[in-house]
Design an enzyme around this catalytic site. Sequence first.
Site, PDB file in Angstrom:
ATOM      1  N   ASP A  83       0.972  -1.163   0.359  1.00 12.49           N
ATOM      2  CA  ASP A  83      -0.202   0.005  -0.164  1.00 12.49           C
ATOM      3  C   ASP A  83       0.898   1.465   0.143  1.00 12.49           C
ATOM      4  OD1 ASP A  83      -2.585  -1.672   0.310  1.00 12.49           O
ATOM      5  OD2 ASP A  83      -2.845  -1.119   2.304  1.00 12.49           O
ATOM      6  N   CYS A  84       1.768   1.280   1.213  1.00 12.99           N
ATOM      7  CA  CYS A  84       2.802   2.146   0.597  1.00 12.99           C
ATOM      8  C   CYS A  84       3.792   2.717  -0.291  1.00 12.99           C
ATOM      9  CB  CYS A  84       3.077   2.887   2.506  1.00 12.99           C
ATOM     10  SG  CYS A  84       3.921   1.215   2.646  1.00 12.99           S
ATOM     11  N   TYR A  85       4.104   1.162  -1.325  1.00 17.39           N
ATOM     12  CA  TYR A  85       5.640   1.388  -1.654  1.00 17.39           C
ATOM     13  C   TYR A  85       4.110   0.486  -2.923  1.00 17.39           C
ATOM     14  CZ  TYR A  85       9.063   2.725   1.654  1.00 17.39           C
ATOM     15  OH  TYR A  85       9.005   3.021   2.301  1.00 17.39           O
TER      16      TYR A  85
END
Lengths: 387, 149
Positions: free
Chosen positions: A130-132
């Site tokens: 989700d963040c990468y």
Amino acid sequence: MSFKKSYEEINEKIRKGKAVVLTAEEVSAMARELSPAEIVKRVDVVTTATFGAMCSSGAILNFGHTTPPMRMERITLNGVPAHGGLAAVDTYIGATSENPDNIKYGGAHVIQDLVEGKTVELEAWGKGTDCYPRKYIKTKISLETINEATLFNPRNAYQNYNVATNTTSKIKYTYMGTLLPGMKNANYSTAGELSPLLNDPEMRTIGIGTRIFLGGTVGYVVWPGTQFNTSKEKNQFGVPMSNAATIAVIGNLKEMSAEFIRAAYYEKYGVSLFVGIGLPIPILDEDMAHRVSIRNEQIETTILDYGTAGTPVLGKTNYAELQSGEISINGNKVRTAPVASLQKAREIADLLKKSIQDGKFELTAPVAIFPTGTSLKKLFETEGGER
Amino acid sequence: MIEVTRRYVMKFPPDSADKALTYKLIKDYDIKFSILKAEVRPGRTGSLLLELEALPENIQKGIEYLEANAVICEPLGKKIKFEASKCINCGNCTGVCFTGALTMDRERWKLNFEPELCVVCELCVPACPMNLFDINFHEEEPEKIAVGN
């Protein structure tokens, strides 16, 4: 009362351009005429150096983040696998890592290419989070485009090393060079009396934080090197007679030069990295003056048969004999060859000497000294034999 | 005039096997020679490393004679490429060089290379960790494609 000098006194002389600096070879020659008590009064710093293949080397790189960001889990540089288990865009590229499609090109070559200002192809894969969210990238990097590039070598500058020969009837290709059958040659790698850790065998002045010359720029000793072994037998002159202590070193790869960082490939062995290290030794007292006075004929080392499993000991020799071009092994005359560059080591010792004389390089007292009483563990198998 | 010693790599054409070329070198030009290395592949080119010992003018005439018979003669030094500028003087190559063509200058610890002592054993090629030697004893020809299959 014996004569003593502090680091601060020596550095004050360096700042004033008044420090007397000799290379370890020069002070060994001087010691034929002068006693340690006289040398400590005349000499402030002795420079030591080595330029040899040091397999336990590599570089920490931070590539910078992409948009959208990516957590690089598998990484190659010019096809050479680099470590992917180091956060999102950090990696460690080990010198001996090899490109599976071209085993003569490895991490050491990537490091040399970067040092020479060349661009290197980065390819990386991640599962996407989700963040990468990004899963793949293929791009070109160079030392200019990336954030940090730090040479960090876990084990360098071995204090003495074995001589390698081969008693078998087959040619052996090793990291100590090509060993001809029937003991037709014997190869050695240590710079003898110029070698850093042989000039301070008790590591009184070499410890965490010691400022050194590394690969053409300033570097530091950061830790005892891996396989740091203070239990090896010492001879009457106080130096270990086989590979003993080591140092872990660090420095800014962006400031280094391919003159002193060179990739190597050994036939049927693999890739390694020649690393140039220069280490200054402060002559604090008579004991240090005595230590740096050591001469090639006083530094002994062990001759091993690299052709036979378990590398059995064949005898002992010293660096005066090794540098003469011929040694005797069990009554046989055997031709010797170095596998590390004494010419380059001398160049480094001279460069470091000049930097200190010019007031550009001050000495550091160790922040902490290295452990004593260390020895090596073997790796035992718990799950059955070799397949 | 004094006799000199020269080493040449000679490439013989495939149809030279039935000619007594080297005999002529001895008989007509009074050249003493030693074969230091030979690779003869029937039906294809053969390569010889010859050491010639004779008066310089006779060596020259002998070489001209061979060249007139389609033998390619090159001084040994030209067949060995060594990138000296990249050499770090590590000494690895000197360990395998049993003829003494590659030695260390034990004062300055720089590499000495005397191609005239080389016998093209080619051990230095893999021994150099910088891969600086390129020796071309026989140029590999592309494998002939078999006719029909």
